[in-house]
Design a protein around this motif. Structure first.
Motif, mmCIF file in Angstrom:
data_model
loop_
_atom_site.group_PDB
_atom_site.id
_atom_site.type_symbol
_atom_site.label_atom_id
_atom_site.label_comp_id
_atom_site.label_asym_id
_atom_site.label_seq_id
_atom_site.Cartn_x
_atom_site.Cartn_y
_atom_site.Cartn_z
ATOM 1 N N GLU A 80 2.409 -1.466 -0.657
ATOM 2 C CA GLU A 80 1.334 -1.522 0.331
ATOM 3 C C GLU A 80 -0.034 -1.385 -0.347
ATOM 4 O OE1 GLU A 80 1.505 -1.997 3.649
ATOM 5 O OE2 GLU A 80 3.696 -2.008 3.891
ATOM 6 N N ARG A 81 -0.119 -0.517 -1.327
ATOM 7 C CA ARG A 81 -1.383 -0.329 -2.062
ATOM 8 C C ARG A 81 -1.789 -1.620 -2.771
ATOM 9 N NH1 ARG A 81 0.316 3.319 -5.197
ATOM 10 N NH2 ARG A 81 0.029 5.023 -3.711
ATOM 11 N N ASN A 82 -0.781 -2.396 -3.170
ATOM 12 C CA ASN A 82 -1.036 -3.662 -3.872
ATOM 13 C C ASN A 82 -1.278 -4.824 -2.913
ATOM 14 O OD1 ASN A 82 -0.540 -2.241 -6.226
ATOM 15 N ND2 ASN A 82 1.588 -2.911 -6.387
ATOM 16 N N LYS A 83 -1.461 -4.504 -1.617
ATOM 17 C CA LYS A 83 -1.733 -5.500 -0.573
ATOM 18 C C LYS A 83 -0.513 -6.335 -0.201
ATOM 19 C CE LYS A 83 -5.954 -4.066 -0.553
ATOM 20 N NZ LYS A 83 -6.396 -3.134 0.515
ATOM 21 N N LYS A 85 3.462 -6.090 1.822
ATOM 22 C CA LYS A 85 4.057 -5.428 2.973
ATOM 23 C C LYS A 85 5.472 -4.993 2.605
ATOM 24 C CE LYS A 85 0.600 -6.100 5.819
ATOM 25 N NZ LYS A 85 -0.192 -4.961 6.322
ATOM 26 N N GLY A 275 2.358 -8.065 -6.212
ATOM 27 C CA GLY A 275 1.633 -8.302 -4.967
ATOM 28 C C GLY A 275 1.228 -9.751 -4.850
ATOM 29 N N LYS A 278 -4.354 -12.989 -6.692
ATOM 30 C CA LYS A 278 -5.720 -12.533 -6.400
ATOM 31 C C LYS A 278 -6.656 -12.954 -7.515
ATOM 32 C CE LYS A 278 -4.565 -8.030 -8.390
ATOM 33 N NZ LYS A 278 -4.396 -6.586 -8.117
ATOM 34 N N THR A 286 -12.617 -8.897 -5.152
ATOM 35 C CA THR A 286 -11.198 -9.271 -5.135
ATOM 36 C C THR A 286 -10.878 -10.067 -3.877
ATOM 37 O OG1 THR A 286 -10.606 -7.278 -6.358
ATOM 38 C CG2 THR A 286 -8.830 -8.417 -5.195
ATOM 39 N N TYR A 288 -7.709 -12.401 -2.126
ATOM 40 C CA TYR A 288 -6.263 -12.635 -2.210
ATOM 41 C C TYR A 288 -5.907 -14.060 -1.793
ATOM 42 C CZ TYR A 288 -5.952 -7.671 -2.994
ATOM 43 O OH TYR A 288 -6.095 -6.431 -3.544
ATOM 44 N N GLU A 295 0.658 -14.204 0.660
ATOM 45 C CA GLU A 295 1.407 -13.151 1.345
ATOM 46 C C GLU A 295 2.586 -12.716 0.485
ATOM 47 O OE1 GLU A 295 2.411 -14.084 5.448
ATOM 48 O OE2 GLU A 295 0.749 -15.524 5.528
#
Length: 404
Positions: A80-83, A85, A275, A278, A286, A288, A295
Motif C-alpha cells: 500500500e505504501r508503494n501505491k 493495493k 508497485g 512511476k 512522482t 504513476y 495499477e
C-alpha cells in the motif's frame, strides 16, 4: 474406506499404471533427470557456497513461518505504501472472487507460470467468466492447447516430445509447424507478442516476497513474465503467504538458493516488482503509470497454508522453494511424471494436496505411492523430511481423519 475414497484410489491407480507404460514419459524424464543432475553438479561446483547458503535459508524460512501473521501485515502495508493495493484471501474462492473483482469480464489476460494459479484453477475460472486468458510460459501454453495439467512444477510439458508439440501447433495455428524446437518456439513467440501489448491485465506469481519493502521477486528464463507484467496497464500478483520473508536481503538469499537447485547458475531474468510504474523526471514530481502498469494489485493467498504453519509435524513443508529437484530424484516420479500428483506432485505434493489442494481424500492415493526412500530429502536444499510427514498422513488415513 469411503466409497469416494475407494473410487479415487482406483482412478488414480489406473492413471499411474498407464503413465508407467508411456514411452514418451519414460524417454522425456530419463533425459531430464540426466540433464538436471549434471547441470546441478556443475553449478554447485562453480558456486560452492550454495549448500551453506541453503542452510541459512532453512533458518530464514523457519523463522518466517513462525511469524507469518506479522509478516503478512507488514507486507500488505508495504504494498500500500508503494501505491499498490493489497488483499488477503482466506481460501480458494476468496482468491478467485478478488481476482475477478479486479479484472471484471470481457478482458484479455496474459499470465505467467504459477503453481498457485494451477491450485486455484485460475485460468479456467476467468475464462468461465467471460475473459480471454493466455498462458505465456511455453510449457503452459502447450498444455493449455492440449487441455492438460502440468507434469512438473518447473517444466510443465516435460512429457510432451517435440513431435507432439508440432502436431498441436500445426492444428492450432492452421499451418504446418515442423518438429523443430526453434521453429516451435518462434511460432509461439510471434503469436504471444501481440497479446502482451493488447492485453488488459497481466498476472504473475512470485518466488519470494520481502515484507519490509513489498518487493516481489520473480525468477524466469523466457522473458515472458517481464513482458506479461510490464506491458499491460494492470499487473496482478497472486502469491501464497508462505513466500513471505522479513527483508529484501533475505529474499535475495532465498532466490539464489532457489535458482541454483532449479538447475541454473543464474536465471535469464530476475524481476523485482514493488508497485506500479512511476517517473519523477519532470520537476521531481512522482507520477504513476509511466511505461509499465499504472495499477498494481497483490493478492496474498492462505487457502490452508496457515493451518499447515500451525501444525508442528507439517510446517516444514511450507519451506519448499519449488525448485523441483526432489522430483528428479523420486523413483516413482521418474516412471510416472506428474501422474504421481494431484496439482502438486511427488511426496511433497502429497502434503500440499492434503492441506491446500484437494484435501486428504485426494492426498490419500499419493501418500501410498510414496516409497519413503528419502532420496528427495537428500536433494532438497531445505532438507524437508517428507518421509516423516508421509508416515503421519498415512496414520490419519488409517484412523479416518479425512476432514483435511
Amino acid at each position: 474406506m469411503t466409497v469416494d475414497l475407494r473410487k479415487d484410489f482406483v482412478n488414480y491407480a489406473k492413471s499411474l499404471n498407464a503413465a508407467s507404460e508411456d514411452k514418451n514419459i519414460r524417454t522425456a524424464i530419463s533425459r531430464a533427470v540426466t540433464s538436471y543432475r549434471n547441470t546441478v553438479a556443475e553449478t554447485l561446483e562453480r558456486f560452492p557456497h550454495t549448500p551453506a547458503l541453503a542452510e541459512e535459508v532453512q533458518e530464514i524460512k523457519r523463522q518466517s513461518m513462525a511469524n507469518l501473521d506479522n509478516l503478512l501485515e507488514t507486507a500488505m502495508a508495504s504494498v500500500e505504501r508503494n501505491k499498490g493495493k493489497a488483499f488477503y484471501a482466506k481460501d480458494h474462492q476468496a482468491a478467485l472472487d478478488i481476482a475477478l473483482g479486479i479484472i471484471g469480464k470481457g478482458k484479455t489476460v496474459v499470465k505467467g507460470k504459477s503453481m498457485l494459479g494451477e491450485e486455484l484453477h485460475l485460468r479456467e475460472y476467468l475464462e468461465d467468466n467471460g475473459n480471454e486468458v493466455w498462458e505465456t510460459d511455453l510449457g503452459e501454453f502447450i498444455l493449455q492447447l492440449r487441455k492438460e495439467r502440468p507434469m512438473h512444477i518447473l517444466s510443465p510439458s516435460i512429457h510432451v516430445p517435440r513431435e507432439q508439440v508440432a502436431e498441436v501447433f500445426t492444428k492450432f495455428f492452421g499451418k504446418v509447424v515442423p518438429p523443430d524446437i526453434a521453429e516451435e518456439v518462434k511460432v509461439v513467440k510471434e503469436f504471444l507478442r501481440e497479446k502482451y501489448f493488447t492485453a488488459d491485465i497481466g498476472i504473475s506469481g512470485a518466488n519470494v516476497v520481502a515484507a519490509d519493502t513489498g518487493a516481489m521477486v520473480i525468477i524466469e528464463n523466457e522473458g515472458n513474465v517481464r513482458l506479461a507484467t510490464g506491458a499491460p496497464p494492470v499487473h496482478i500478483v497472486m502469491v501464497g503467504v508462505e513466500k513471505l520473508v522479513p527483508t529484501f536481503q533475505e529474499a535475495m538469499k532465498v532466490a539464489e538458493v532457489t535458482w541454483r537447485y532449479a538447475q541454473y547458475g543464474v536465471p535469464g531474468y530476475v524481476n523485482i516488482v514493488s508497485g506500479p510504474s512511476k517517473t519523477g523526471d519532470i520537476e521531481k514530481v512522482t507520477t504513476y503509470g509511466a511505461h509499465g502498469p499504472k495499477e498494481f494489485y497483490v493478492i496474498f493467498v492462505d487457502n490452508g497454508r496457515n493451518e499447515m504453519a500451525h501444525e508442528e509435524k507439517f510446517s516444514q513443508a511450507l519451506h519448499c522453494l519449488r525448485c523441483g529437484g526432489c522430483m528428479y530424484e523420486c523413483p516413482v516420479f521418474q516412471v510416472t511424471a506428474g501422474h504421481f500428483g494431484h496439482t502438486y506432485m511427488g511426496g511433497i505434493g502429497a502434503i500440499w494436496t492434503a492441506f491446500v489442494s484437494g484435501g486428504m481424500e485426494k492426498a490419500a492415493p499419493l501418500v501410498y505411492s510414496c516409497l519413503r526412500c528419502g532420496r528427495c530429502v537428500e536433494r532438497c536444499p531445505m532438507s524437508i523430511n517428507v518421509p516423516a510427514m508421509i508416515g503421519e498422513l498415512r496414520e490419519r488415513v488409517i484412523y479416518g481423519k479425512l476432514e483435511g
